[in-house]
Motif scaffolding. Structure first.
Motif, PDB file in Angstrom:
ATOM      1  N   GLY A  84       0.810  -1.223  -0.178  1.00 23.09           N
ATOM      2  CA  GLY A  84      -0.053   0.217  -0.171  1.00 23.09           C
ATOM      3  C   GLY A  84       0.904   1.336   0.023  1.00 23.09           C
ATOM      4  N   TYR A  85       0.362   2.190   0.453  1.00 22.17           N
ATOM      5  CA  TYR A  85       1.072   3.278   0.510  1.00 22.17           C
ATOM      6  C   TYR A  85       0.880   4.199   1.898  1.00 22.17           C
ATOM      7  CZ  TYR A  85       0.744   2.959  -4.425  1.00 22.17           C
ATOM      8  OH  TYR A  85       1.021   2.484  -5.764  1.00 22.17           O
ATOM      9  N   LEU A  86       2.163   5.045   2.361  1.00 16.25           N
ATOM     10  CA  LEU A  86       1.891   6.100   3.369  1.00 16.25           C
ATOM     11  C   LEU A  86       1.401   7.190   2.755  1.00 16.25           C
ATOM     12  CD1 LEU A  86       5.466   5.302   5.194  1.00 16.25           C
ATOM     13  CD2 LEU A  86       3.114   4.363   5.450  1.00 16.25           C
ATOM     14  N   ARG A  87       0.231   7.733   3.211  1.00 16.35           N
ATOM     15  CA  ARG A  87      -0.458   8.848   2.673  1.00 16.35           C
ATOM     16  C   ARG A  87       0.180   9.916   3.537  1.00 16.35           C
ATOM     17  NH1 ARG A  87      -6.867   7.292   2.295  1.00 16.35           N
ATOM     18  NH2 ARG A  87      -6.466   5.314   1.054  1.00 16.35           N
ATOM     19  N   VAL A  88       0.842  10.826   2.820  1.00 16.82           N
ATOM     20  CA  VAL A  88       1.508  12.080   3.198  1.00 16.82           C
ATOM     21  C   VAL A  88       0.472  13.232   2.676  1.00 16.82           C
ATOM     22  CG1 VAL A  88       3.394  13.715   3.352  1.00 16.82           C
ATOM     23  CG2 VAL A  88       3.692  11.155   3.103  1.00 16.82           C
ATOM     24  N   PRO A  89      -0.305  13.776   3.641  1.00 19.95           N
ATOM     25  CA  PRO A  89      -1.184  14.899   3.164  1.00 19.95           C
ATOM     26  C   PRO A  89      -0.761  16.085   2.516  1.00 19.95           C
ATOM     27  CG  PRO A  89      -0.875  14.929   5.550  1.00 19.95           C
ATOM     28  CD  PRO A  89      -0.127  13.799   5.234  1.00 19.95           C
ATOM     29  N   HIS A  90      -1.173  16.257   1.428  1.00 23.05           N
ATOM     30  CA  HIS A  90      -0.589  17.361   0.258  1.00 23.05           C
ATOM     31  C   HIS A  90      -1.628  18.137  -0.242  1.00 23.05           C
ATOM     32  CE1 HIS A  90       2.515  19.798  -1.500  1.00 23.05           C
ATOM     33  NE2 HIS A  90       2.390  18.927  -2.902  1.00 23.05           N
ATOM     34  N   SER A  91      -2.093  19.302   0.154  1.00 24.23           N
ATOM     35  CA  SER A  91      -3.256  20.067  -0.230  1.00 24.23           C
ATOM     36  C   SER A  91      -2.629  21.066  -1.347  1.00 24.23           C
ATOM     37  CB  SER A  91      -3.908  20.774   0.664  1.00 24.23           C
ATOM     38  OG  SER A  91      -5.101  21.740   0.336  1.00 24.23           O
ATOM     39  N   VAL A  92      -2.919  20.874  -2.592  1.00 23.89           N
ATOM     40  CA  VAL A  92      -2.289  21.984  -3.669  1.00 23.89           C
ATOM     41  C   VAL A  92      -3.821  22.283  -4.573  1.00 23.89           C
ATOM     42  CG1 VAL A  92      -0.234  21.027  -3.728  1.00 23.89           C
ATOM     43  CG2 VAL A  92      -2.024  19.842  -5.043  1.00 23.89           C
ATOM     44  N   THR A  93      -3.440  23.153  -5.541  1.00 25.86           N
ATOM     45  CA  THR A  93      -4.613  23.697  -6.156  1.00 25.86           C
ATOM     46  C   THR A  93      -5.372  22.542  -7.060  1.00 25.86           C
ATOM     47  OG1 THR A  93      -3.551  25.759  -6.590  1.00 25.86           O
ATOM     48  CG2 THR A  93      -5.374  25.311  -8.275  1.00 25.86           C
ATOM     49  N   ARG A  94      -4.717  21.733  -7.603  1.00 24.87           N
ATOM     50  CA  ARG A  94      -5.325  20.620  -8.330  1.00 24.87           C
ATOM     51  C   ARG A  94      -5.777  19.525  -7.497  1.00 24.87           C
ATOM     52  NH1 ARG A  94      -3.327  15.903  -8.642  1.00 24.87           N
ATOM     53  NH2 ARG A  94      -0.965  15.238  -8.008  1.00 24.87           N
ATOM     54  N   SER A  95      -5.610  19.409  -6.146  1.00 24.89           N
ATOM     55  CA  SER A  95      -6.124  18.383  -5.468  1.00 24.89           C
ATOM     56  C   SER A  95      -6.043  19.092  -4.009  1.00 24.89           C
ATOM     57  CB  SER A  95      -5.161  17.396  -5.387  1.00 24.89           C
ATOM     58  OG  SER A  95      -5.683  16.013  -4.779  1.00 24.89           O
ATOM     59  N   ALA A  96      -7.422  19.612  -3.455  1.00 24.11           N
ATOM     60  CA  ALA A  96      -7.308  20.209  -2.151  1.00 24.11           C
ATOM     61  C   ALA A  96      -7.314  19.061  -0.953  1.00 24.11           C
ATOM     62  CB  ALA A  96      -8.825  20.960  -2.123  1.00 24.11           C
ATOM     63  N   TYR A  97      -7.680  17.941  -1.267  1.00 19.11           N
ATOM     64  CA  TYR A  97      -7.565  16.758  -0.210  1.00 19.11           C
ATOM     65  C   TYR A  97      -6.527  15.669  -0.596  1.00 19.11           C
ATOM     66  CZ  TYR A  97     -11.700  19.302   1.452  1.00 19.11           C
ATOM     67  OH  TYR A  97     -12.593  20.429   2.067  1.00 19.11           O
ATOM     68  N   GLY A  98      -5.669  16.105  -1.352  1.00 17.52           N
ATOM     69  CA  GLY A  98      -4.752  14.873  -2.007  1.00 17.52           C
ATOM     70  C   GLY A  98      -3.868  14.666  -1.036  1.00 17.52           C
ATOM     71  N   PHE A  99      -2.943  13.528  -1.253  1.00 14.12           N
ATOM     72  CA  PHE A  99      -1.869  12.847  -0.588  1.00 14.12           C
ATOM     73  C   PHE A  99      -0.756  12.458  -1.515  1.00 14.12           C
ATOM     74  CE2 PHE A  99      -4.193   9.013  -1.184  1.00 14.12           C
ATOM     75  CZ  PHE A  99      -3.559   8.071  -1.690  1.00 14.12           C
ATOM     76  N   ILE A 100       0.499  12.498  -0.979  1.00 17.05           N
ATOM     77  CA  ILE A 100       1.725  12.134  -1.680  1.00 17.05           C
ATOM     78  C   ILE A 100       1.810  10.467  -1.374  1.00 17.05           C
ATOM     79  CG2 ILE A 100       4.279  12.167  -1.830  1.00 17.05           C
ATOM     80  CD1 ILE A 100       4.027  14.945  -0.879  1.00 17.05           C
ATOM     81  N   PRO A 101       1.918   9.575  -2.309  1.00 16.66           N
ATOM     82  CA  PRO A 101       2.014   8.134  -2.094  1.00 16.66           C
ATOM     83  C   PRO A 101       3.189   7.577  -1.757  1.00 16.66           C
ATOM     84  CG  PRO A 101       1.715   8.586  -4.364  1.00 16.66           C
ATOM     85  CD  PRO A 101       1.827   9.945  -3.849  1.00 16.66           C
ATOM     86  N   VAL A 102       3.570   7.180  -0.789  1.00 17.19           N
ATOM     87  CA  VAL A 102       5.046   6.631  -0.556  1.00 17.19           C
ATOM     88  C   VAL A 102       4.698   5.184  -0.522  1.00 17.19           C
ATOM     89  CG1 VAL A 102       7.025   6.460   1.258  1.00 17.19           C
ATOM     90  CG2 VAL A 102       5.805   8.474   1.003  1.00 17.19           C
ATOM     91  N   PRO A 103       5.239   4.425  -1.325  1.00 18.53           N
ATOM     92  CA  PRO A 103       4.928   2.792  -1.297  1.00 18.53           C
ATOM     93  C   PRO A 103       5.555   2.207  -0.160  1.00 18.53           C
ATOM     94  CG  PRO A 103       6.640   3.469  -3.099  1.00 18.53           C
ATOM     95  CD  PRO A 103       5.968   4.756  -2.389  1.00 18.53           C
TER      96      PRO A 103
END
Length: 335
Positions: free
Chosen positions: A20-39
Motif C-alpha cells: 500500500g502507501y503511506l499517505r502524506v497529506p498534500h493540499s494543492v490547487t489541483r487536489s485540495a484533499y490529496g496525498f503523496i503516495p509513499v509505497p
C-alpha cells in the motif's frame, strides 16, 4: 501512536504480505484533499526481529530503490522470521522526479531529522520514520549511492558502535553485506546522536543501523545492483530473519576512515585524472579544471591534501567553486 499526519494503508501487525502507501497529506490547487503516495510493503511471519529497509531517501540514487523493491516482491512471507518493512522510494517526490531533493519543498530527507510533525512533506516523512517506524525496529538499512554528482565503489557505512554488543552486531552486518569497502565512522551513533540522517534517527531510537553507497553518477549498473540484492539477503540471514537462505562465501571488505574532501575553487570543465581505489599522497595531482571560455588561461591543477586512497569522485563534467571533487580515505589499521 505518536503524533503524525501520515496515514498508513498497511497494518504493521498483520501476518503475511501487505502492500500500500503511506499517505502524506498534500493540499494543492489541483487536489485540495490529496496525498503523496509513499509505497510500502510489509512482510510478516510470526515473532522475531523487525528490519526497516529504505531506498530513495535521495531520489537520484537507484540501486537501493530496485533492490528493495525486488526483495519486497520476490521474498515470500513464509521465508521470513519476524517483520520486514520495505520503503523503496522513501522520499517519493524526489525519487519520482529523479532528484536528490524533493521538488515540492526542496527538502533533503537525509538532512531533515529530527523533524516537525506538522511541517513540510519532507519533514512529515522524516518525523514518521523516526517516531513511528524506528520504535518498531531492531535493525535499519538505508541504501544510497553518489547520486547524480558523485560516484562511489560499493561501500558499506557504519558507526563504530555505542556499546560492545552494538559494535559486534555492526561488524556482523558489515561481514554479511560483504562489499569491497566499508566507511567506518570515527564517532557518532548512540541515543545522543545529533545526526540529521536516517542513521541518526535510528540511533536515537536504539536501532542497529547501517547504510551503503552503491555507485552513482545518476545511473545504475547491474553489477552493483546484484551486490545490493545479495547484501540485503545476507544481512537478513545474518540476524536470523531469512533462515532458509544459503549465503555464498565472503569476498572481504577493506575498512576505511574518511580523511576529507577535495573541492573546486574555479569554475570550468572537470577532467579527473585518478579515480576510486587509486592511492594518493599530499601533492598528488588528481584532476584538471579546464577553462575553454578563456583562450589565455591554462588548466587549473587539483592536488590532494591527504594521504590515502580515493573513495569517491565527482561524476559531472561542469564544476563551480565549492563543488566536491574527491573524497579521500585511509585504511582503518593505519595510524
Amino acid at each position: 501512536m505518536p503524533e503524525t499526519l501520515i496515514t498508513s494503508e498497511v497494518d504493521y501487525e498483520a501476518e503475511g504480505r501487505q502492500t500500500g502507501y503511506l499517505r502524506v497529506p498534500h493540499s494543492v490547487t489541483r487536489s485540495a484533499y490529496g496525498f503523496i503516495p509513499v509505497p510500502v510493503t510489509v512482510l510478516k511471519n510470526g515473532d522475531g526481529p523487525t528490519m526497516v529497509l529504505m531506498g530513495g531517501t535521495h531520489g537520484d540514487e537507484y540501486e537501493g530503490q530496485i533492490a528493495i523493491d525486488r526483495l519486497a516482491k520476490n521474498v515470500r512471507p513464509e521465508e521470513i522470521t519476524g517483520r520486514v518493512i520495505c520503503l523503496p522510494m522513501l522520499n517519493f517526490p524526489a525519487a519520482d522526479a529523479g532528484l536528490r531533493c524533493s521538488p515540492i519543498d526542496e527538502g533533503n530527507l537525509n538532512r531533515a531529522f529530527p523533524a516537525d510533525p506538522r511541517g513540510t512533506p519532507t519533514q512529515l516523512i522524516a518525523h514518521y520514520v523516526e517516531e513511528v517506524l524506528m520504535p518498531m525496529a531492531d535493525y535499519a538499512i538505508d541504501l544510497h549511492s553518489g547520486g547524480a554528482s558523485l560516484l562511489y565503489p560499493p561501500t558499506f557505512m557504519r558507526c563504530p558502535g555505542w556499546t560492545e554488543e552494538e559494535a559486534e552486531m555492526l561488524r556482523k552486518l558489515q561481514d554479511a553485506f560483504d562489499l569491497p569497502y566499508a566507511w567506518v565512522f570515527t564517532g557518532g551513533g548512540g541515543p545522543n546522536s545529533s545526526a540529521r540522517t536516517t542513521m541518526g534517527a535510528a540511533a536515537r531510537k536504539g536501532v542497529v543501523t547501517v547504510n551503503a553507497e552503491l555507485g552513482g553518477g545518476g545511473a545504475m549498473t547491474s553489477e552493483i545492483l546484484a551486490l545490493a540484492e545479495r547484501g540485503l539477503r545476507r544481512c537478513l540471514h545474518a540476524v536470523g530473519m531469512l533462515p532458509g537462505y544459503e549465503p555464498d562465501g565472503t569476498r572481504g571488505t577493506r575498512e576505511l576512515h574518511i580523511q576529507g574532501l577535495v573541492y573546486a575553487y574555479d569554475r570550468g570543465v572537470f577532467e579527473p585524472l585518478l579515480g576510486p581505489g587509486d592511492a594518493v599522497e599530499p601533492g598528488t595531482i588528481l584532476a584538471a579544471i579546464h577553462h575553454p571560455d578563456d583562450p589565455t588561461r591554462a588548466p587549473t591543477e587539483i592536488a590532494s591534501g591527504y594521504d590515502g586512497m580515493i573513495l569517491a569522485k565527482r561524476a559531472l563534467g561542469r564544476v563551480e567553486r565549492g563543488d566536491a571533487l574527491f573524497q579521500i580515505a585511509r585504511d582503518v589499521d593505519r595510524p
